[in-house]
Design a protein around this motif. Sequence first.
Motif, PDB file in Angstrom:
ATOM      1  N   PRO A   8     -13.922  11.723 -22.809  1.00 38.74           N
ATOM      2  CA  PRO A   8     -14.362  10.344 -23.055  1.00 38.74           C
ATOM      3  C   PRO A   8     -12.713   9.196 -22.830  1.00 38.74           C
ATOM      4  CG  PRO A   8     -15.244  11.414 -24.666  1.00 38.74           C
ATOM      5  CD  PRO A   8     -14.375  12.149 -23.902  1.00 38.74           C
ATOM      6  N   GLU A   9     -11.674   9.776 -23.391  1.00 36.00           N
ATOM      7  CA  GLU A   9     -10.364   9.148 -23.256  1.00 36.00           C
ATOM      8  C   GLU A   9     -10.100   9.054 -21.530  1.00 36.00           C
ATOM      9  OE1 GLU A   9      -7.027  10.524 -25.554  1.00 36.00           O
ATOM     10  OE2 GLU A   9      -8.355  11.050 -27.066  1.00 36.00           O
ATOM     11  N   TRP A  10     -10.437   9.860 -20.892  1.00 33.57           N
ATOM     12  CA  TRP A  10     -10.216   9.496 -19.408  1.00 33.57           C
ATOM     13  C   TRP A  10     -10.983   8.296 -18.802  1.00 33.57           C
ATOM     14  CZ3 TRP A  10     -11.446  15.343 -17.745  1.00 33.57           C
ATOM     15  CH2 TRP A  10     -10.574  16.125 -18.391  1.00 33.57           C
ATOM     16  N   ILE A  11     -12.159   8.113 -19.150  1.00 27.00           N
ATOM     17  CA  ILE A  11     -12.730   7.028 -19.011  1.00 27.00           C
ATOM     18  C   ILE A  11     -12.455   5.656 -19.212  1.00 27.00           C
ATOM     19  CG2 ILE A  11     -15.282   6.173 -18.965  1.00 27.00           C
ATOM     20  CD1 ILE A  11     -16.305   9.154 -19.047  1.00 27.00           C
ATOM     21  N   LEU A  17      -7.127   0.745 -17.001  1.00 27.18           N
ATOM     22  CA  LEU A  17      -6.253   0.558 -15.783  1.00 27.18           C
ATOM     23  C   LEU A  17      -6.779  -0.573 -14.703  1.00 27.18           C
ATOM     24  CD1 LEU A  17      -4.620   4.126 -15.617  1.00 27.18           C
ATOM     25  CD2 LEU A  17      -3.459   1.927 -16.409  1.00 27.18           C
ATOM     26  N   GLY A  18      -8.096  -1.019 -15.032  1.00 31.04           N
ATOM     27  CA  GLY A  18      -8.657  -1.805 -14.100  1.00 31.04           C
ATOM     28  C   GLY A  18      -9.806  -1.226 -13.276  1.00 31.04           C
ATOM     29  N   ALA A  19     -10.210   0.005 -13.443  1.00 30.06           N
ATOM     30  CA  ALA A  19     -11.483   0.464 -12.737  1.00 30.06           C
ATOM     31  C   ALA A  19     -12.530  -0.333 -12.897  1.00 30.06           C
ATOM     32  CB  ALA A  19     -11.769   1.944 -13.179  1.00 30.06           C
ATOM     33  N   ASP A  20     -13.328  -0.644 -11.760  1.00 24.69           N
ATOM     34  CA  ASP A  20     -14.645  -1.586 -11.751  1.00 24.69           C
ATOM     35  C   ASP A  20     -15.828  -0.914 -12.199  1.00 24.69           C
ATOM     36  OD1 ASP A  20     -13.174  -3.744 -10.743  1.00 24.69           O
ATOM     37  OD2 ASP A  20     -13.594  -3.093  -8.550  1.00 24.69           O
ATOM     38  N   ARG A  61     -21.371  -0.800 -15.815  1.00 29.05           N
ATOM     39  CA  ARG A  61     -19.990  -0.110 -15.195  1.00 29.05           C
ATOM     40  C   ARG A  61     -19.833   1.232 -15.597  1.00 29.05           C
ATOM     41  NH1 ARG A  61     -17.191  -4.428 -12.984  1.00 29.05           N
ATOM     42  NH2 ARG A  61     -17.351  -6.360 -13.649  1.00 29.05           N
ATOM     43  N   LEU A  62     -20.753   1.875 -16.171  1.00 31.04           N
ATOM     44  CA  LEU A  62     -20.403   3.476 -16.450  1.00 31.04           C
ATOM     45  C   LEU A  62     -21.924   4.009 -16.163  1.00 31.04           C
ATOM     46  CD1 LEU A  62     -18.997   5.568 -17.722  1.00 31.04           C
ATOM     47  CD2 LEU A  62     -19.913   4.861 -20.029  1.00 31.04           C
ATOM     48  N   ARG A  95      -9.334  -5.627 -14.724  1.00 21.62           N
ATOM     49  CA  ARG A  95      -8.117  -5.929 -13.526  1.00 21.62           C
ATOM     50  C   ARG A  95      -7.887  -7.199 -13.066  1.00 21.62           C
ATOM     51  NH1 ARG A  95      -9.834  -5.572  -7.671  1.00 21.62           N
ATOM     52  NH2 ARG A  95     -11.919  -5.346  -8.239  1.00 21.62           N
ATOM     53  N   THR A  96      -8.814  -8.249 -13.112  1.00 24.09           N
ATOM     54  CA  THR A  96      -8.630  -9.528 -12.934  1.00 24.09           C
ATOM     55  C   THR A  96      -7.263  -9.972 -14.039  1.00 24.09           C
ATOM     56  OG1 THR A  96     -11.005  -9.885 -12.536  1.00 24.09           O
ATOM     57  CG2 THR A  96      -9.650 -11.829 -12.773  1.00 24.09           C
ATOM     58  N   ALA A  97      -7.331  -9.696 -15.318  1.00 21.51           N
ATOM     59  CA  ALA A  97      -6.277  -9.802 -16.179  1.00 21.51           C
ATOM     60  C   ALA A  97      -5.142  -9.448 -15.676  1.00 21.51           C
ATOM     61  CB  ALA A  97      -6.911  -9.411 -17.513  1.00 21.51           C
ATOM     62  N   MET A  98      -5.194  -8.098 -15.182  1.00 20.03           N
ATOM     63  CA  MET A  98      -3.831  -7.574 -14.556  1.00 20.03           C
ATOM     64  C   MET A  98      -3.263  -8.341 -13.615  1.00 20.03           C
ATOM     65  SD  MET A  98      -4.889  -3.544 -15.185  1.00 20.03           S
ATOM     66  CE  MET A  98      -3.752  -3.031 -14.118  1.00 20.03           C
TER      67      MET A  98
END
Length: 113
Positions: A8-11, A17-20, A61-62, A95-98
């Motif tokens: 779950p940490e990978w997800i 990191l901004g994955a959609d 998103r998941l 991602r938008t914030a990044m």
Amino acid sequence: MCSARVDPEWILEAFRLGADGVMVAGCHPGDCHYIGGNYRTRRRMAMLRSLLIQFGLKSERLALAWVSAGEGEKFASTVNGFVDQVVKLGPSPYRTAMVAKAATESAREAAHA
């Protein structure tokens, strides 16, 4: 790899990191080579969906898909359907914030140059 081996940490890291969107695919329930790994995956995904909501992300998103190795067409249509769903949701707020943060930092650097 068994879907139960997806940490779950990978997800959560992918979303940070901004994955959609993130999709996990596994064997059909009852067909797990590792005796119930897909049942663990199903429970973890339910927990992750509730975490995403708390982090301000839509649970859509998941995705979790049950697809066997012999179901190439089903896999392709499942992935394409998920991509369509994520495109409708738009970019991840993370991602938008990044991107906004990077633009601000770039503007600061340009002002100091």
